[in-house]
Design an enzyme around this catalytic site. Structure first.
Site, PDB file in Angstrom:
ATOM      1  N   ASP A  10       5.202   9.372 -21.021  1.00  0.00           N
ATOM      2  CA  ASP A  10       3.983  10.063 -20.586  1.00  0.00           C
ATOM      3  C   ASP A  10       4.371  11.400 -19.953  1.00  0.00           C
ATOM      4  OD1 ASP A  10       5.190   8.880 -18.358  1.00  0.00           O
ATOM      5  OD2 ASP A  10       3.301   8.557 -17.303  1.00  0.00           O
ATOM      6  N   ASP A  15      10.021  12.514 -17.493  1.00  0.00           N
ATOM      7  CA  ASP A  15      10.058  12.106 -18.907  1.00  0.00           C
ATOM      8  C   ASP A  15      10.671  13.236 -19.731  1.00  0.00           C
ATOM      9  OD1 ASP A  15       7.750   9.685 -19.080  1.00  0.00           O
ATOM     10  OD2 ASP A  15       7.362  11.197 -17.562  1.00  0.00           O
ATOM     11  N   ASN A  40       1.006   9.770 -16.432  1.00  0.00           N
ATOM     12  CA  ASN A  40       1.078  10.955 -15.586  1.00  0.00           C
ATOM     13  C   ASN A  40      -0.136  11.857 -15.789  1.00  0.00           C
ATOM     14  OD1 ASN A  40       3.490  10.754 -14.096  1.00  0.00           O
ATOM     15  ND2 ASN A  40       4.683  11.268 -15.905  1.00  0.00           N
ATOM     16  N   THR A 127       9.183   5.015 -20.456  1.00  0.00           N
ATOM     17  CA  THR A 127       9.245   5.733 -19.175  1.00  0.00           C
ATOM     18  C   THR A 127       7.838   6.030 -18.650  1.00  0.00           C
ATOM     19  OG1 THR A 127       9.445   7.867 -20.295  1.00  0.00           O
ATOM     20  CG2 THR A 127      11.504   6.787 -19.673  1.00  0.00           C
ATOM     21  N   PHE A 168       4.641   3.553  -9.702  1.00  0.00           N
ATOM     22  CA  PHE A 168       3.576   4.126 -10.533  1.00  0.00           C
ATOM     23  C   PHE A 168       3.428   3.464 -11.920  1.00  0.00           C
ATOM     24  CE2 PHE A 168       2.028   7.209 -13.666  1.00  0.00           C
ATOM     25  CZ  PHE A 168       0.794   7.520 -13.124  1.00  0.00           C
ATOM     26  N   ASN A 169       4.496   3.388 -12.700  1.00  0.00           N
ATOM     27  CA  ASN A 169       4.366   2.905 -14.087  1.00  0.00           C
ATOM     28  C   ASN A 169       3.873   1.463 -14.150  1.00  0.00           C
ATOM     29  OD1 ASN A 169       5.244   5.329 -15.097  1.00  0.00           O
ATOM     30  ND2 ASN A 169       7.379   4.675 -15.330  1.00  0.00           N
ATOM     31  N   HIS A 241      13.306  10.172 -11.951  1.00  0.00           N
ATOM     32  CA  HIS A 241      13.333   8.737 -12.256  1.00  0.00           C
ATOM     33  C   HIS A 241      13.649   8.409 -13.719  1.00  0.00           C
ATOM     34  CE1 HIS A 241      11.416   7.956  -8.351  1.00  0.00           C
ATOM     35  NE2 HIS A 241      10.651   8.997  -8.615  1.00  0.00           N
ATOM     36  N   ASP A 242      12.876   9.005 -14.637  1.00  0.00           N
ATOM     37  CA  ASP A 242      12.926   8.548 -16.029  1.00  0.00           C
ATOM     38  C   ASP A 242      14.264   8.805 -16.716  1.00  0.00           C
ATOM     39  OD1 ASP A 242      10.343   7.684 -15.807  1.00  0.00           O
ATOM     40  OD2 ASP A 242       9.465   9.498 -16.672  1.00  0.00           O
TER      41      ASP A 242
END
Ligand code: BDR
Ligand code: CA
Length: 315
Positions: A10, A15, A40, A127, A168-169, A241-242
């Site tokens: 996303d 990402d 996102n 992700t 979040f994800n 993060h991703d």
């Protein structure tokens, strides 16, 4: 050996970094396709971003398919304050007239997997929220035997970023995450326990911003946005993060993790979206969960690896 991968994402600043790192290592990671999922930002924006990114990074041969517009149960809740109105912070990538290879991301995923040459498998790298992957596994269960691993960014053994316990994800689509964690496919969970500590410093981002290389500069513009976003900053580190997912695929030796049972809280209570990680080895001795939760990472090596990948772009 070259690993087949599909990024389900996303984009999203981090990402976009994950994609750039994967694309810089195409001799190790064969990127078969990119599918998008609302998270996102809206599905229109993240799909548009993915199309622009493949163009910008010079990987126009990689098809982009538009995936799910909303989580399985709830509506998507884009958060412009922490991700920017386009989803890529303040960075404006060149427009591309290209349309997605498919408007049916889940069907496209199934087709891509089932078309693999005999004996080949694929690693899924989600992700974003796990909506597409849950639908894929439910609607096309025959794909399961062709998926060797799901290496995902999401969850945490301890804490959250959207809520006290929700990452979040997973929080965006807990029902989908629960389906994926119980799919029986081996999973590596790159959660906040490691991803919060893997990132760029303010100085590194400033250096990227000053660099004339358009790719490096653009990633400076994107990641600079994180410096102003509380959930993404740990001290002076902007967490990316991703990008941990593709890094683990190439360098699992830089991480320490443990296999454990992971349940997703799908209640409507305050812990909705929490990944409940069971550290009690003795509790279910005969049952293997197949889920490895990453707990520690060599953050310096990872940071260096990411910078090398971004600076390797020539255009
Ligand atoms: C996750 O949330 C999204 O905003 C990021 O792209 C990442 O996938 C981190 O919690
Ligand atoms: Ca993401």
């Amino acid at each position: 050996m070259r690993r087949n991968i599909i990024l389900d994402c996303d984009p999203g600043i981090d990402d976009a970094v994950a994609l750039a790192i994967a694309a810089a290592h195409r001799e190790e990671l064969k990127l078969l396709a990119i599918t998008t999922v609302a998270g996102n930002q809206t599905i229109d924006r993240v799909t548009n971003n993915a199309l622009k990114l493949v163009n910008f990074l010079g990987i126009k041969d990689v098809p982009v398919a538009r995936g799910s517009a909303a989580p399985l149960i709830r509506e998507v809740i884009p958060a412009e304050d922490v991700r920017g109105s386009t989803g890529l912070g303040d960075c404006l990538l060149p427009e591309t007239g290209k349309a997605p290879a498919s408007e049916q991301g889940v069907v496209f995923l199934a087709d891509t997997i089932l078309k693999l040459p005999q004996g080949e498998t694929v690693t899924l790298v989600p992700t974003g929220p796990l909506t597409n992957i849950a639908l894929l596994l439910k609607v096309f269960p025959q794909v399961k035997k062709r998926i060797d691993l799901i290496c995902l960014m999401g969850g945490a053994a301890v804490g959250g970023n959207v809520t006290a316990t929700g990452e979040f994800n997973i929080w965006q689509d807990p029902e989908a995450a629960q389906i994926v964690f119980h799919s029986g496919i081996p999973i590596v969970m790159c959660g906040l326990d490691v991803t919060n500590y893997c990132g760029f410093t303010e100085t590194q981002i400033r250096e990227m911003l000053e660099n004339p290389n358009p790719v490096v500069h653009a990633y400076g513009e994107m990641t600079d946005f994180y410096l102003r976003s509380r959930p993404y900053c740990r001290g002076s580190i902007a967490a990316i993060h991703d990008a941990v997912t593709v890094t683990w695929l190439m360098h699992p030796e830089w991480f320490r993790g443990r296999e454990m049972q992971v349940e997703v809280d799908c209640s409507e209570g305050q812990n909705r979206g929490m990944t409940v990680c069971d550290f009690r080895e003795w509790a279910q001795p005969e049952k293997r969960s197949g889920v490895t939760v990453l707990l520690e990472a060599d953050t310096e090596k990872i940071q260096k690896f990411w910078l090398e990948a971004l600076y390797s772009y020539q255009n």
